[in-house]
Scaffold this motif. Sequence first.
Motif, mmCIF file in Angstrom:
data_model
loop_
_atom_site.group_PDB
_atom_site.id
_atom_site.type_symbol
_atom_site.label_atom_id
_atom_site.label_comp_id
_atom_site.label_asym_id
_atom_site.label_seq_id
_atom_site.Cartn_x
_atom_site.Cartn_y
_atom_site.Cartn_z
ATOM 1 N N ALA A 2 -28.594 -27.500 36.554
ATOM 2 C CA ALA A 2 -27.361 -28.283 36.615
ATOM 3 C C ALA A 2 -26.487 -28.080 35.376
ATOM 4 O O ALA A 2 -26.965 -27.721 34.308
ATOM 5 N N THR A 3 -25.205 -28.338 35.564
ATOM 6 C CA THR A 3 -24.215 -28.256 34.492
ATOM 7 C C THR A 3 -23.477 -29.591 34.403
ATOM 8 O O THR A 3 -23.642 -30.459 35.267
ATOM 9 N N PHE A 4 -22.628 -29.714 33.392
ATOM 10 C CA PHE A 4 -21.799 -30.917 33.297
ATOM 11 C C PHE A 4 -20.920 -31.034 34.543
ATOM 12 O O PHE A 4 -20.731 -32.137 35.063
ATOM 13 N N GLY A 5 -20.413 -29.921 35.038
ATOM 14 C CA GLY A 5 -19.594 -29.949 36.250
ATOM 15 C C GLY A 5 -20.361 -30.496 37.443
ATOM 16 O O GLY A 5 -19.811 -31.241 38.259
ATOM 17 N N THR A 6 -21.623 -30.127 37.555
ATOM 18 C CA THR A 6 -22.483 -30.649 38.626
ATOM 19 C C THR A 6 -22.630 -32.156 38.486
ATOM 20 O O THR A 6 -22.473 -32.903 39.450
ATOM 21 N N LEU A 7 -22.956 -32.593 37.272
ATOM 22 C CA LEU A 7 -23.085 -34.025 36.987
ATOM 23 C C LEU A 7 -21.811 -34.761 37.372
ATOM 24 O O LEU A 7 -21.855 -35.756 38.109
ATOM 25 N N LYS A 83 -32.087 -28.227 32.601
ATOM 26 C CA LYS A 83 -33.430 -27.926 33.103
ATOM 27 C C LYS A 83 -33.743 -28.592 34.439
ATOM 28 O O LYS A 83 -34.833 -28.419 34.971
ATOM 29 N N VAL A 84 -32.803 -29.362 34.979
ATOM 30 C CA VAL A 84 -33.049 -30.087 36.233
ATOM 31 C C VAL A 84 -32.236 -29.440 37.351
ATOM 32 O O VAL A 84 -31.118 -28.981 37.129
ATOM 33 N N ASN A 85 -32.805 -29.392 38.555
ATOM 34 C CA ASN A 85 -32.044 -28.805 39.666
ATOM 35 C C ASN A 85 -31.087 -29.834 40.257
ATOM 36 O O ASN A 85 -31.242 -31.040 40.066
ATOM 37 N N GLU A 86 -30.116 -29.335 40.978
ATOM 38 C CA GLU A 86 -29.036 -30.189 41.493
ATOM 39 C C GLU A 86 -29.544 -31.267 42.446
ATOM 40 O O GLU A 86 -29.085 -32.408 42.398
ATOM 41 N N GLY A 87 -30.495 -30.941 43.304
ATOM 42 C CA GLY A 87 -31.003 -31.920 44.259
ATOM 43 C C GLY A 87 -31.678 -33.097 43.576
ATOM 44 O O GLY A 87 -31.442 -34.252 43.930
ATOM 45 N N LEU A 88 -32.514 -32.799 42.593
ATOM 46 C CA LEU A 88 -33.192 -33.866 41.859
ATOM 47 C C LEU A 88 -32.194 -34.681 41.044
ATOM 48 O O LEU A 88 -32.284 -35.904 40.989
ATOM 49 N N LEU A 89 -31.225 -34.001 40.439
ATOM 50 C CA LEU A 89 -30.183 -34.711 39.690
ATOM 51 C C LEU A 89 -29.436 -35.668 40.606
ATOM 52 O O LEU A 89 -29.192 -36.819 40.255
ATOM 53 N N ARG A 90 -29.099 -35.219 41.800
ATOM 54 C CA ARG A 90 -28.398 -36.082 42.772
ATOM 55 C C ARG A 90 -29.244 -37.318 43.100
ATOM 56 O O ARG A 90 -28.745 -38.439 43.139
ATOM 57 N N ASP A 91 -30.540 -37.119 43.311
ATOM 58 C CA ASP A 91 -31.422 -38.238 43.641
ATOM 59 C C ASP A 91 -31.495 -39.250 42.497
ATOM 60 O O ASP A 91 -31.450 -40.459 42.728
ATOM 61 N N VAL A 92 -31.623 -38.759 41.264
ATOM 62 C CA VAL A 92 -31.714 -39.661 40.111
ATOM 63 C C VAL A 92 -30.400 -40.418 39.916
ATOM 64 O O VAL A 92 -30.394 -41.627 39.682
ATOM 65 N N LEU A 93 -29.272 -39.709 40.036
ATOM 66 C CA LEU A 93 -27.972 -40.368 39.867
ATOM 67 C C LEU A 93 -27.719 -41.398 40.963
ATOM 68 O O LEU A 93 -27.146 -42.462 40.708
ATOM 69 N N THR A 94 -28.154 -41.098 42.166
ATOM 70 C CA THR A 94 -28.006 -42.060 43.264
ATOM 71 C C THR A 94 -28.820 -43.320 42.971
ATOM 72 O O THR A 94 -28.333 -44.443 43.153
ATOM 73 N N ALA A 95 -30.048 -43.140 42.499
ATOM 74 C CA ALA A 95 -30.885 -44.298 42.146
ATOM 75 C C ALA A 95 -30.240 -45.105 41.025
ATOM 76 O O ALA A 95 -30.237 -46.340 41.063
ATOM 77 N N ALA A 96 -29.680 -44.416 40.019
ATOM 78 C CA ALA A 96 -29.030 -45.109 38.908
ATOM 79 C C ALA A 96 -27.799 -45.876 39.390
ATOM 80 O O ALA A 96 -27.568 -47.014 38.970
ATOM 81 N N TYR A 97 -27.010 -45.262 40.258
ATOM 82 C CA TYR A 97 -25.831 -45.936 40.809
ATOM 83 C C TYR A 97 -26.266 -47.192 41.565
ATOM 84 O O TYR A 97 -25.692 -48.270 41.381
ATOM 85 N N CYS A 98 -27.284 -47.060 42.398
ATOM 86 C CA CYS A 98 -27.758 -48.197 43.193
ATOM 87 C C CYS A 98 -28.323 -49.309 42.314
ATOM 88 O O CYS A 98 -28.300 -50.476 42.707
ATOM 89 N N GLU A 99 -28.797 -48.964 41.135
ATOM 90 C CA GLU A 99 -29.341 -49.950 40.203
ATOM 91 C C GLU A 99 -28.250 -50.837 39.614
ATOM 92 O O GLU A 99 -28.486 -52.014 39.353
ATOM 93 N N VAL A 100 -27.048 -50.296 39.410
ATOM 94 C CA VAL A 100 -26.008 -51.064 38.709
ATOM 95 C C VAL A 100 -24.809 -51.459 39.578
ATOM 96 O O VAL A 100 -24.088 -52.376 39.229
ATOM 97 N N ALA A 101 -24.594 -50.784 40.676
ATOM 98 C CA ALA A 101 -23.419 -51.059 41.512
ATOM 99 C C ALA A 101 -23.611 -52.332 42.343
ATOM 100 O O ALA A 101 -24.743 -52.686 42.693
ATOM 101 N N PRO A 102 -22.503 -52.997 42.664
ATOM 102 C CA PRO A 102 -22.587 -54.147 43.561
ATOM 103 C C PRO A 102 -23.134 -53.732 44.932
ATOM 104 O O PRO A 102 -22.933 -52.595 45.374
#
Length: 111
Positions: A2-7, A83-102
């Motif tokens: 992954a890159t910053f652009g991916t993030l 060092k992380v692939n895009e699919g795993l990054l997407r999963d982690v970011l989704t979990a983080a979003y769900c943790e803080v979003a209404p």
Amino acid sequence: MATFGTLEHIVMSFPEVTVEPHFEKISFRVRKKIVATHDEKNNRVTVKLSEVDQEHFSSLNLTIYPVDNKWGKQGWTFIELDKVNEGLLRDVLTAAYCEVAPKKLVEIIKQ
């Protein structure tokens, strides 16, 4: 890997995410709560996960690990971006979003 652009592409696809400075980092927020920060110097992302999600993602990949202090015990987790692939990054970011979003916003992305 992954890159910053991916993030940026992934996290900005979530409803109501904004970009704001956070000390020397860039933060991605939903309604003023941090979803993720990016540390350009270390090319590392920090997210807040539930205890269960933190343990799960940390067990899958050595590039995802708790912050090594009291913040880590509260769910704050590092991701080595190059060092992380895009699919795993997407999963982690989704979990983080769900943790803080209404709940109403979380329902939108789970549809």
